[in-house]
Design an enzyme around this catalytic site. Structure first.
Site, PDB file in Angstrom:
ATOM      1  N   PHE A 227      72.499   8.947 126.061  1.00  0.00           N
ATOM      2  CA  PHE A 227      73.695   8.111 126.045  1.00  0.00           C
ATOM      3  C   PHE A 227      74.784   8.750 126.909  1.00  0.00           C
ATOM      4  O   PHE A 227      75.614   9.513 126.438  1.00  0.00           O
ATOM      5  CB  PHE A 227      74.171   7.923 124.603  1.00  0.00           C
TER       6      PHE A 227
ATOM      7  N   ALA B 216      80.653   4.002 132.664  1.00  0.00           N
ATOM      8  CA  ALA B 216      81.999   4.328 132.175  1.00  0.00           C
ATOM      9  C   ALA B 216      82.711   3.029 131.833  1.00  0.00           C
ATOM     10  O   ALA B 216      82.871   2.173 132.695  1.00  0.00           O
ATOM     11  CB  ALA B 216      82.782   5.098 133.242  1.00  0.00           C
TER      12      ALA B 216
ATOM     13  N   HIS C 235      88.327  -6.896 126.126  1.00  0.00           N
ATOM     14  CA  HIS C 235      87.068  -6.859 126.880  1.00  0.00           C
ATOM     15  C   HIS C 235      86.335  -5.524 126.685  1.00  0.00           C
ATOM     16  O   HIS C 235      85.122  -5.493 126.460  1.00  0.00           O
ATOM     17  CB  HIS C 235      87.389  -7.074 128.365  1.00  0.00           C
TER      18      HIS C 235
ATOM     19  N   ILE D 272      86.236   1.793 130.601  1.00  0.00           N
ATOM     20  CA  ILE D 272      87.601   2.315 130.497  1.00  0.00           C
ATOM     21  C   ILE D 272      88.496   1.206 129.968  1.00  0.00           C
ATOM     22  O   ILE D 272      88.496   0.083 130.503  1.00  0.00           O
ATOM     23  CB  ILE D 272      88.083   2.836 131.867  1.00  0.00           C
TER      24      ILE D 272
ATOM     25  N   ARG E 187      85.572  13.974 131.755  1.00  0.00           N
ATOM     26  CA  ARG E 187      84.196  14.019 131.219  1.00  0.00           C
ATOM     27  C   ARG E 187      83.136  13.830 132.301  1.00  0.00           C
ATOM     28  O   ARG E 187      81.949  13.725 131.999  1.00  0.00           O
ATOM     29  CB  ARG E 187      84.054  12.943 130.133  1.00  0.00           C
TER      30      ARG E 187
ATOM     31  N   PHE F  79      77.483  -3.659 130.425  1.00  0.00           N
ATOM     32  CA  PHE F  79      76.911  -4.750 129.629  1.00  0.00           C
ATOM     33  C   PHE F  79      75.447  -4.987 129.991  1.00  0.00           C
ATOM     34  O   PHE F  79      74.669  -5.469 129.156  1.00  0.00           O
ATOM     35  CB  PHE F  79      77.729  -6.034 129.862  1.00  0.00           C
TER      36      PHE F  79
HETATM   37  N1  INI Z   1      81.691  -2.668 132.963  1.00  0.00           N
HETATM   38  C1  INI Z   1      81.695  -1.319 132.938  1.00  0.00           C
HETATM   39  O1  INI Z   1      80.657  -0.698 133.158  1.00  0.00           O
HETATM   40  N2  INI Z   1      82.854  -0.645 132.672  1.00  0.00           N
HETATM   41  C2  INI Z   1      84.019  -1.296 132.415  1.00  0.00           C
HETATM   42  O2  INI Z   1      85.053  -0.610 132.188  1.00  0.00           O
HETATM   43  C3  INI Z   1      84.034  -2.719 132.428  1.00  0.00           C
HETATM   44  N3  INI Z   1      85.263  -3.425 132.171  1.00  0.00           N
HETATM   45  O3  INI Z   1      86.255  -2.813 131.787  1.00  0.00           O
HETATM   46  O4  INI Z   1      85.326  -4.627 132.332  1.00  0.00           O
HETATM   47  C4  INI Z   1      82.818  -3.395 132.719  1.00  0.00           C
HETATM   48  N4  INI Z   1      82.789  -4.729 132.751  1.00  0.00           N
HETATM   49  C5  INI Z   1      81.702  -5.458 133.370  1.00  0.00           C
HETATM   50  C6  INI Z   1      80.543  -5.736 132.424  1.00  0.00           C
HETATM   51  O5  INI Z   1      79.843  -4.537 132.098  1.00  0.00           O
HETATM   52  C7  INI Z   1      79.529  -6.708 133.033  1.00  0.00           C
HETATM   53  O6  INI Z   1      78.972  -6.143 134.205  1.00  0.00           O
HETATM   54  C8  INI Z   1      80.169  -8.054 133.407  1.00  0.00           C
HETATM   55  O7  INI Z   1      80.870  -8.580 132.311  1.00  0.00           O
HETATM   56  C9  INI Z   1      79.076  -9.058 133.855  1.00  0.00           C
HETATM   57  O8  INI Z   1      78.105  -9.263 132.822  1.00  0.00           O
END
Ligand code: INI
Length: 156
Positions: A116, A83, A91, A85, A130, A60
């Site tokens: 990407f 990654a 979420h 998952i 992958r 995110f």
């Molecule tokens: N972030 C990832 O990079 N991969 C994931 O699978 C994931 N899941 O599944 O929750 C994930 N969540 C965290 C998100 O990217 C943020 O860091 C968090 O929400 C704080 O902003």
């Protein structure tokens, strides 16, 4: 046949600076993507001093960090590595779609290519496949794409 002007890049990274932006989330996968990207770029002439690895919390956060790096004007390209998952809740969909959309928008808005290398998979097994096993290494693929695109942008 008439002559057709064709622009193609040399697959050569010498002298280009790249930032690798990589998540800590799922680091056992993402570390393999980083290795793949570094290996590809250095084997194509990139000097280690022209590579910077930036670790961030999760997918995110990829857009906001890529945005600042792209606007710094210091890098020929960025490789976004992570990654996402799928779990038991929606979420996954929000994180994957915001990261993907944000990365695409930043590349277009800044003109800095962003490879990407964000895996979005249903299972851990698919991610492992992958990240340097039977389905190749998407980090290396993202690095290859950004290197070629950076060279193409020099030629246009
Ligand atoms: N972030 C990832 O990079 N991969 C994931 O699978 C994931 N899941 O599944 O929750 C994930 N969540 C965290 C998100 O990217 C943020 O860091 C968090 O929400 C704080 O902003």
């Amino acid at each position: 046949m008439t002559h057709i002007k064709t622009i193609e890049a040399q697959l050569e990274a010498r002298g280009l600076k790249f930032a690798l932006v990589a998540t800590r989330f799922n680091d056992f996968i993402v570390d393999r993507l980083i290795s793949g990207a570094v290996d590809y770029l250095t084997r194509h002439g990139c000097e280690p001093e022209n590579l910077t690895i930036i670790r961030i919390p999760g997918a995110f956060e990829l857009p906001v960090v890529c945005n600042k790096i792209a606007r710094s004007g210091q890098y020929a390209g960025i490789v976004a590595l992570g990654a996402v998952i799928r779990g038991a809740t929606p979420h996954f969909d929000f994180v994957a779609s915001e990261a993907t959309k944000g990365i695409a928008q930043i590349a277009l808005a800044t003109g800095v290519p962003i490879g990407f290398g964000l895996l979005t998979t249903d299972t851990i097994e698919q991610a492992v496949e992958r990240a340097g096993s039977k389905a190749g290494n998407k980090g290396a693929e993202a690095a290859a794409a950004v290197m070629e695109t950076a060279r193409i942008l020099e030629l246009i």
